[in-house]
Design an enzyme around this catalytic site. Structure first.
Site, PDB file in Angstrom:
ATOM      1  CE  LYS A  16      -2.407   0.659   3.696  1.00 25.22           C
ATOM      2  NZ  LYS A  16      -2.102   1.994   4.224  1.00 25.22           N
ATOM      3  NE  ARG A  91      -3.047   3.273  11.424  1.00 27.15           N
ATOM      4  CZ  ARG A  91      -2.354   2.627  10.511  1.00 27.15           C
ATOM      5  NH1 ARG A  91      -2.846   1.556   9.935  1.00 27.15           N
ATOM      6  NH2 ARG A  91      -1.151   3.038  10.175  1.00 27.15           N
ATOM      7  NE  ARG A 130       8.533  -8.619   4.130  1.00 26.27           N
ATOM      8  CZ  ARG A 130       7.812  -7.515   4.242  1.00 26.27           C
ATOM      9  NH1 ARG A 130       7.442  -6.855   3.186  1.00 26.27           N
ATOM     10  NH2 ARG A 130       7.454  -7.080   5.432  1.00 26.27           N
ATOM     11  NE  ARG A 163      10.650  -6.863   8.438  1.00 24.25           N
ATOM     12  CZ  ARG A 163       9.887  -5.789   8.382  1.00 24.25           C
ATOM     13  NH1 ARG A 163      10.416  -4.600   8.537  1.00 24.25           N
ATOM     14  NH2 ARG A 163       8.591  -5.891   8.177  1.00 24.25           N
TER      15      ARG A 163
END
Ligand code: ZN
Length: 215
Positions: A16, A91, A130, A163
């Protein structure tokens, strides 16, 4: 001419941030990303930035009220421009009421929210695969962009790591928070007929092109 107001909503892992930047530049919209806005105000040591930094230094969340003031200053500065694209705000419904109030002062209103719809499973697959190099920060994806050898960095040979943010339980929690706060927002705009749903299952670049052709 009245500025158009668009809000971009999508889960973590949908690409995004990059999409918002590209869409804004393609459509000549002013991008209001709360993260960038905070960094910019802190960097320029504006009155609001100095107050925001005092919270950040303590490891606390910057109060919504302060963020709202930064947004207001930005709108004031850019009023009359083609449009504004919001990324990261609102949000939830309460932030949306704040935004509504603020926009009224400028005789503006939200024209449309663009909702990037992605299944949780897709997000899990994207994020848990990832890997990042702890040494040179190179980013890999074990499926779509794997390193040449095992899980070692192509640049420096270092063992790649996941991560903490990309671990499944952390992602699940973030997605829960995301869905709980944004679903009521999505329902609200759906009732007003102001929502454009975008299929976020495709590659981020294709999703971006679809958004651009829809606004
Ligand atoms: Zn490396």
């Amino acid at each position: 001419m009245k500025s158009k107001i668009y809000i971009l909503i999508g889960p973590p892992g949908a690409g995004k941030g990059t999409q918002a930047k590209n869409i804004a530049s393609n459509k000549d919209f002013v991008l209001i990303s709360t993260g960038d806005l905070l960094r910019d105000n802190v960097g320029r040591k504006t009155e609001l930035g100095v107050i925001a930094k005092s919270y950040m230094d303590k490891g606390e969340l910057v109060p919504t009220e302060l963020v709202t003031k930064m947004i207001k200053a930005n709108i004031k500065q850019n009023i009359g421009k083609n449009g504004f694209l919001f990324d990261g705000f609102p949000r939830d419904l309460s932030q949306n009421s704040l935004l509504d109030e603020m926009l009224k002062e400028f005789d503006l209103e939200v024209d449309r929210i663009i909702y990037i719809d992605v299944k949780n499973e897709t997000i899990y697959e994207r994020l848990t695969n990832r890997r990042i190099c702890p040494k040179c920060k190179d980013v890999y994806h074990m499926k779509y962009n794997p390193p040449k050898k095992d899980e070692l960095c192509d640049n420096c040979g270092e063992q790649l790591i996941t991560r903490d943010d990309d671990k499944l339980d952390v992602i699940k929690k973030r997605l829960d928070v995301y869905h709980n706060s944004t679903q009521p927002l999505v329902d609200y705009f759906e009732k007003m007929g102001k929502i454009t749903k975008i299929n976020g299952e495709k590659a981020p670049k294709e999703v971006e092109a679809e958004i651009i052709s829809n606004i």
